[in-house]
Design a protein around this motif. Structure first.
Motif, short mmCIF file in Angstrom:
data_model
loop_
_atom_site.label_atom_id
_atom_site.label_comp_id
_atom_site.label_asym_id
_atom_site.label_seq_id
_atom_site.Cartn_x
_atom_site.Cartn_y
_atom_site.Cartn_z
N ASP A 53 -19.11 1.36 -34.72
CA ASP A 53 -18.61 1.40 -33.35
C ASP A 53 -19.10 2.70 -32.73
OD1 ASP A 53 -17.19 -1.01 -33.30
OD2 ASP A 53 -15.51 -0.09 -34.36
N GLU A 82 -24.32 10.29 -33.90
CA GLU A 82 -24.22 8.85 -34.14
C GLU A 82 -25.51 8.32 -34.76
OE1 GLU A 82 -21.71 6.55 -33.88
OE2 GLU A 82 -20.41 8.25 -33.50
N ARG A 87 -24.09 8.12 -20.99
CA ARG A 87 -24.47 8.91 -22.15
C ARG A 87 -25.70 9.74 -21.81
NH1 ARG A 87 -23.47 3.95 -26.35
NH2 ARG A 87 -21.20 4.01 -26.14
N ASP A 117 -18.31 4.96 -30.05
CA ASP A 117 -17.21 5.26 -29.14
C ASP A 117 -17.51 6.54 -28.38
OD1 ASP A 117 -14.76 4.99 -27.90
OD2 ASP A 117 -13.67 6.03 -29.49
N LEU A 118 -18.56 6.48 -27.55
CA LEU A 118 -18.96 7.62 -26.74
C LEU A 118 -18.82 7.26 -25.27
CD1 LEU A 118 -22.21 8.67 -28.66
CD2 LEU A 118 -19.95 9.73 -28.80
N PRO A 119 -18.37 8.20 -24.45
CA PRO A 119 -18.20 7.90 -23.03
C PRO A 119 -19.54 7.63 -22.34
CG PRO A 119 -17.87 10.24 -23.44
CD PRO A 119 -18.04 9.58 -24.78
N ARG A 120 -19.45 6.87 -21.26
CA ARG A 120 -20.64 6.59 -20.44
C ARG A 120 -20.47 7.32 -19.11
NH1 ARG A 120 -23.70 2.67 -22.71
NH2 ARG A 120 -22.67 1.33 -24.22
N ASP A 171 -22.23 -0.45 -27.62
CA ASP A 171 -20.86 -0.09 -27.98
C ASP A 171 -20.65 -0.32 -29.48
OD1 ASP A 171 -20.11 0.46 -25.32
OD2 ASP A 171 -19.83 -1.68 -24.94
N ARG A 172 -21.48 -1.16 -30.03
CA ARG A 172 -21.40 -1.48 -31.46
C ARG A 172 -22.82 -1.70 -31.98
NH1 ARG A 172 -18.17 -5.88 -31.35
NH2 ARG A 172 -16.42 -4.47 -31.28
#
Length: 134
Positions: free
Chosen positions: A97, A114, A104, A99-102, A80-81
């Protein structure tokens, strides 16, 4: 690891040894799990399976994992980071950070973007930094 309950460690594959090590660490029910290059000594497909196992465990336990890796793709996929650390002394150079949905998807455009962002930061630091996922 069914069928290997009575096996000695030297009879286990690298991936099985890594799973056993993670299981030992999890028996203490830690709030924070520290992992330093845990998948570095296994083949690529085993590494992918272990990453998936780690994500399932983290989702189930809700614990924090601090994961040290030199693999930017692995850091972005798991974390997440992502922190870039100076090669010496160990200090944070930059924080990203993720900030991608899971879940992935490996190779997806957002994941690759990213990774690219972090690689640019690495090149700007003249290679004196390395990624740490957390």
């Amino acid at each position: 690891m069914s069928g290997y309950e009575d096996a000695y460690p030297h009879h286990l594959s690298g991936g099985m040894r890594q799973r056993a090590g993670i299981a030992r660490a999890l028996t203490a029910e830690p709030e924070v799990l520290l992992m330093d290059e845990p998948f570095g000594a296994v083949d690529h497909l085993t590494r992918i399976r272990l990453q998936q196992d780690l994500l399932r465990i983290r989702a189930r336990t809700g614990g924090t994992v601090v994961f040290v890796t030199h693999d930017v793709g692995e850091a972005v996929f798991l974390a997440d980071r992502v922190l870039l650390l100076a090669a010496g002394p160990g200090r944070v150079v930059r924080t990203f950070d993720v900030d991608l949905p899971r879940p992935r998807e490996r190779g997806s455009l957002p994941l690759l973007q990213e990774e690219s962002r972090i690689y640019r930061a690495l090149s700007e630091s003249d290679g004196r930094a390395e990624p740490v996922g957390g």
